[in-house]
Design a protein around this motif. Structure first.
Motif, PDB file in Angstrom:
ATOM      1  N   UNK A 185       0.827  -1.284  -0.016  1.00 42.37           N
ATOM      2  CA  UNK A 185      -0.078   0.028   0.106  1.00 42.37           C
ATOM      3  C   UNK A 185       1.007   1.046   0.069  1.00 42.37           C
ATOM      4  N   UNK A 186       1.968   1.360   0.735  1.00 42.63           N
ATOM      5  CA  UNK A 186       3.077   2.396   0.854  1.00 42.63           C
ATOM      6  C   UNK A 186       3.553   2.627  -0.667  1.00 42.63           C
ATOM      7  N   UNK A 187       3.852   1.528  -1.204  1.00 42.42           N
ATOM      8  CA  UNK A 187       4.588   1.714  -2.676  1.00 42.42           C
ATOM      9  C   UNK A 187       3.438   2.447  -3.641  1.00 42.42           C
ATOM     10  N   UNK A 188       2.008   1.924  -3.683  1.00 48.25           N
ATOM     11  CA  UNK A 188       0.989   2.327  -4.501  1.00 48.25           C
ATOM     12  C   UNK A 188       0.809   3.634  -4.373  1.00 48.25           C
ATOM     13  N   UNK A 189       0.831   4.159  -2.831  1.00 43.78           N
ATOM     14  CA  UNK A 189       0.622   5.391  -2.501  1.00 43.78           C
ATOM     15  C   UNK A 189       1.720   6.367  -3.028  1.00 43.78           C
ATOM     16  N   UNK A 239       3.209  10.198  -7.392  1.00 45.15           N
ATOM     17  CA  UNK A 239       4.490  10.902  -8.416  1.00 45.15           C
ATOM     18  C   UNK A 239       3.520  10.869  -9.855  1.00 45.15           C
ATOM     19  N   UNK A 240       2.801   9.775  -9.935  1.00 43.91           N
ATOM     20  CA  UNK A 240       2.173   9.797 -11.491  1.00 43.91           C
ATOM     21  C   UNK A 240       0.840  10.520 -11.376  1.00 43.91           C
ATOM     22  N   UNK A 241       0.209  10.506 -10.309  1.00 35.35           N
ATOM     23  CA  UNK A 241      -1.278  11.082 -10.412  1.00 35.35           C
ATOM     24  C   UNK A 241      -2.242  10.185 -10.571  1.00 35.35           C
ATOM     25  N   UNK A 242      -1.911   9.100 -10.999  1.00 35.27           N
ATOM     26  CA  UNK A 242      -2.783   8.011 -11.576  1.00 35.27           C
ATOM     27  C   UNK A 242      -2.773   6.727 -10.503  1.00 35.27           C
ATOM     28  N   UNK A 243      -4.030   6.063 -10.343  1.00 30.47           N
ATOM     29  CA  UNK A 243      -4.081   5.052  -9.623  1.00 30.47           C
ATOM     30  C   UNK A 243      -3.469   3.863 -10.116  1.00 30.47           C
TER      31      UNK A 243
END
Length: 804
Positions: free
Chosen positions: A740-744, A749-753
């Motif tokens: 979850x931390x990496x996804x956040x 950074x990318x502004x995309x999910x």
């Protein structure tokens, strides 16, 4: 066809068809000159120079799909067929098989290891008093080696079959073998069989230092094992039989590949059946040397025509015309007359009755040998089959025989890119004797130059040389009444065509019985309106002549006159459109123009153009167009006709009726066709939209059609099954804290999910061309065209670039 080789365009009825001015006619028995007479120079647009004519004759015209321009066509290889024939398709299965065989030989596979452990000499149950015996010089070592060799052979055979099935070796060999001539193909297959036998039996080839493939050894080892229990298997007879069986198994696939059996029958069969001495094989001659004439024994005519081609004294029209005359002479066993005509007139033989040997100018590209005219280029789109990619788009009698419907708004190029090239092509084919054409021009826009036609009827123009016979030179009152009724009230819903034809027949029959002719349009209008003076005079003349049958017909018409539902009044009102002062000298009105009957096209390859009136006579022009269409349908069904007949309507607005649609369906069996050009399908009654699209075999939608018109095309062309790929993105929800931390961090950074793709491939049914695509995605200068030949072969609706 006259004895001098010319064709006369005179009518077969009372009124002759005027013969256009041209060169003086060739005398019936012309003197035979020492060489062929010269001919006028060939126009620049036609193949004229000696090299051009010869190259045009000798060019290959491969068989192609409908609508493909065959002259200079080079069929492209279809990727679907050549996709397996790739280097990867050859090498990948082979490399995998070599790797598997290497692992097998090294004992890595568990099955191999179990065999080694099982068949060691220490195994108690295999310690038998079995002494391996030689079989035809083959020595076998330890007893367990038999099973190991057998396992090797089975595994090797499985790998060979896998490579042959999964790889592209068979497709590659067939691809290249089929391109070879039959003798070379048989020799190539024999060479492949010899190489394979060298790998199977290397000891049979002196100096061979390579080991045999593991196929023979397992079989011999198995023979050694069985020979101890069955003595005859150890004999040389059995061994030689085994060798023969293996050889036949190896050679048989190559025999089928090379076609040895059919080639042997073809090579030795005729020699055994025939005792005649063999003749030398003559190489195929090019078409410019007239090989068909030489094969028929007409060597003098062939040499003369070959010299004409080399000397540049003939063009493409002359060559096709002479070939047609030769085909007719061969069918009719008149080769002697053909020879005499060619030797006396050369390439000028059988010239068209007009004396013309070409059109004054050409605006399109024509190939008279294939009977095609090029109208554009097929666009290499996704939905287009591979043979149509960037190939030329062409039309010919094979597709025009099923009739063509073209719809496009004004300015879309229907006349310039379709109607004019087709009319020009039909006029050229008429000069060769293959076709008769009737072109009805739109008001104010004649089709082609005047010199390109034999007969020009200018309705309403006092300077017109020819007039149009409203009765098509018929002598049958019922037939003339049916044609005239179709033209007058065929587009009305209030009056039935059958009742109108009956009313007209009740007047035309009695009038012809009295006067020996059909009435003029003013006289017919008076009779339809019930003029008492005209009807009384006609009745008295019938009574005086004692013609009771026709008098009863006229009495029936008198009883119906003025009654509710009488067809006489609507017929008279419609006839009034043609009974105007501007048309006073036309339609048999006694003007200076000589009457022309459309019935002449059923007997002669004529080129006819009919110009409709201008300046406020639109409804009269539509009535005349319906009259021409009805007469065309009536005359093309008469007798057996060798040439193709085509009617071209540059503007078919208000022309299509229920009866004409039914007759269009029957034209393909009568060696005839029509080309109908419309601005919109709304110019046709709505009840006839579906029947009209179904009656014609070729349909063409130009750029700029409305969605309403496009919907009719879409319904007619139907749907097809296509494979679609759908990609759906699903958000990934992580369960672990670190994930979850990496996804956040990634989302920040990318502004995309963070998402994952779900790909779905499925078969769906889709319209070939939707109404929206036809209305908005067809570029200017393009059209969507579908074709059907008279043999029933179809070409799907594809995009055509009409500017190329």
């Amino acid at each position: 066809m006259d004895s001098d080789g010319t064709q006369d365009a005179r009518g077969t009825r009372a009124n002759p068809v005027p013969r256009p001015a041209g060169p003086p006619e060739v005398p019936a028995v012309p003197p035979r000159p020492s060489r062929a007479p010269g001919v006028p120079p060939v126009p620049q647009r036609a193949p004229g120079s000696p090299s051009d004519v010869a190259a045009w004759l000798d060019a290959e015209r491969p068989d192609a799909r409908p609508g493909i321009w065959r002259y200079g066509h080079r069929p492209k290889e279809i990727p679907e067929r050549l996709a397996p024939v790739t280097v990867a398709g050859m090498l990948i299965p082979l490399l995998l098989a070599l790797g598997a065989w290497s692992l097998w030989r090294s004992g890595v596979f568990p099955y191999k290891m179990s065999l080694i452990r099982l068949f060691t000499p220490s195994d108690w149950w295999f310690q038998l008093s079995l002494v391996p015996r030689p079989v035809d010089g083959w020595e076998v070592g330890r007893p367990g080696q038999h099973a190991l060799l057998l396992a090797d052979g089975v595994f090797f055979a499985a790998l060979v079959v896998a490579v042959g099935v999964l790889g592209s070796w068979r497709a590659i060999v067939r691809h290249y073998m089929n391109r070879m001539p039959r003798p070379v193909q048989a020799l190539a297959a024999a060479g492949l069989a010899l190489v394979t036998l060298a790998l199977v039996f290397p000891e049979a080839f002196p100096g061979a230092g390579w080991p045999a493939v593991p196929v023979v050894d397992p079989l011999l080892s198995l023979t050694v094992l069985l020979a101890d229990s069955y003595e005859p298997m150890a004999s040389p007879l059995f061994t030689n039989t085994l060798y023969t069986a293996i050889t036949l198994l190896v050679v048989w696939p190559f025999a089928r590949l090379g076609g040895w059996v059919p080639y042997a029958r073809e090579l030795f069969g005729p020699r055994r059946a025939s005792t005649a001495p063999s003749t030398a094989v003559v190489p195929d001659r090019p078409r410019s040397q007239w090989p068909a004439l030489r094969d028929a024994g007409q060597h003098e005519a062939a040499e003369l025509l070959t010299a004409e081609v080399r000397g540049g004294r003939v063009n493409d029209v002359d060559c096709v015309r002479v070939e047609r005359a030769f085909a007719v002479a061969r069918r009719g066993a008149a080769l002697a007359a053909f020879r005499d005509t060619v030797l006396s007139q050369g390439g000028a033989a059988w010239t068209h009755p007009s004396g013309a040997r070409d059109l004054p100018r050409r605006t399109a590209r024509h190939d008279l040998l294939a009977g095609q005219v090029r109208i554009g280029r097929w666009v290499a789109a996704e939905r287009a089959p591979q043979p149509y990619h960037d190939a030329g788009a062409a039309l010919g009698p094979d597709v025009l025989g099923t009739s063509l419907l073209a719809i496009g708004p004004s300015g879309s190029g229907k006349t310039r890119t379709l109607v004019e090239p087709v009319t020009e092509a039909l006029a050229l084919r008429a000069l060769t004797g293959h076709c008769a054409v009737v072109a009805v021009s739109a008001p104010g826009s004649p089709l082609g130059a005047d010199d390109a036609f034999d007969v020009i009827v200018r309705i309403g123009d006092p300077s017109s040389v020819h007039d149009l016979d409203p009765y098509a030179e018929s002598d049958d009152p019922d037939e003339a009444a049916a044609v005239l009724a179709e033209a007058l009230v065929g587009d009305l819903d209030t009056v039935g065509t059958q009742s109108a034809a009956t009313a007209l027949a009740q007047l035309l029959g009695p009038f012809r019985a009295v006067h020996g002719r059909f009435p003029t349009l003013p006289e017919l209008r008076e009779l339809l309106e019930g003029e008492e003076r005209a009807l009384t005079a006609l009745r008295e003349a019938l009574a005086a002549g004692g013609n009771e049958i026709m008098r009863r017909e006229l009495d029936a018409r008198l009883r119906q006159t003025g009654t509710p539902g009488d067809a006489g009044r609507p017929l008279a009102d419609r006839l009034a459109l043609l009974n105007r002062p501007v048309f006073a000298d036309f339609f048999g009105g006694g003007g200076p123009g000589r009457p022309f009957s459309l019935r002449a096209i059923a007997h002669h390859p004529l080129r006819v153009r009919i110009d409709l009136p201008e300046r406020g006579h639109e409804e009269a022009g539509r009535l005349i167009t319906r009259l021409v269409l009805a007469q065309f349908h009536a005359v093309v069904r008469e007798g057996r006709r060798a040439h193709f007949a085509c009617l071209v309507l540059d503007d078919a607005t208000g022309t299509v009726t229920a009866e004409s649609v039914r007759r269009v369906q029957r034209l393909r069996s009568q060696n005839a066709g029509v080309l109908l050009s419309l601005r919109t399908i709304g110019d046709v009654p709505e009840a006839l939209h579906g029947p009209l699209y179904g009656a014609v075999g070729c349909r063409m939608a130009f750029s700029g059609v409305t969605t309403w018109d496009g919907s009719r095309f879409a319904q007619t062309w139907g749907t097809e099954w296509v494979e679609t790929t759908e990609v759906a993105k699903h958000t990934v929800f992580a369960d672990q804290p670190m994930t979850r931390a990496i996804h956040a961090l990634r989302r920040r950074l990318t502004g995309k999910a963070v998402t994952t793709d779900a790909v779905t491939v499925r078969q769906v049914e889709r319209e070939r061309w939707s109404a929206s695509q036809l209305a908005h995605e067809v570029p200017p200068g393009h059209a969507v065209l579908s074709l059907t030949t008279v043999e029933g072969e179809h070409a799907p609706p594809l995009l055509v670039d009409l500017r190329d």
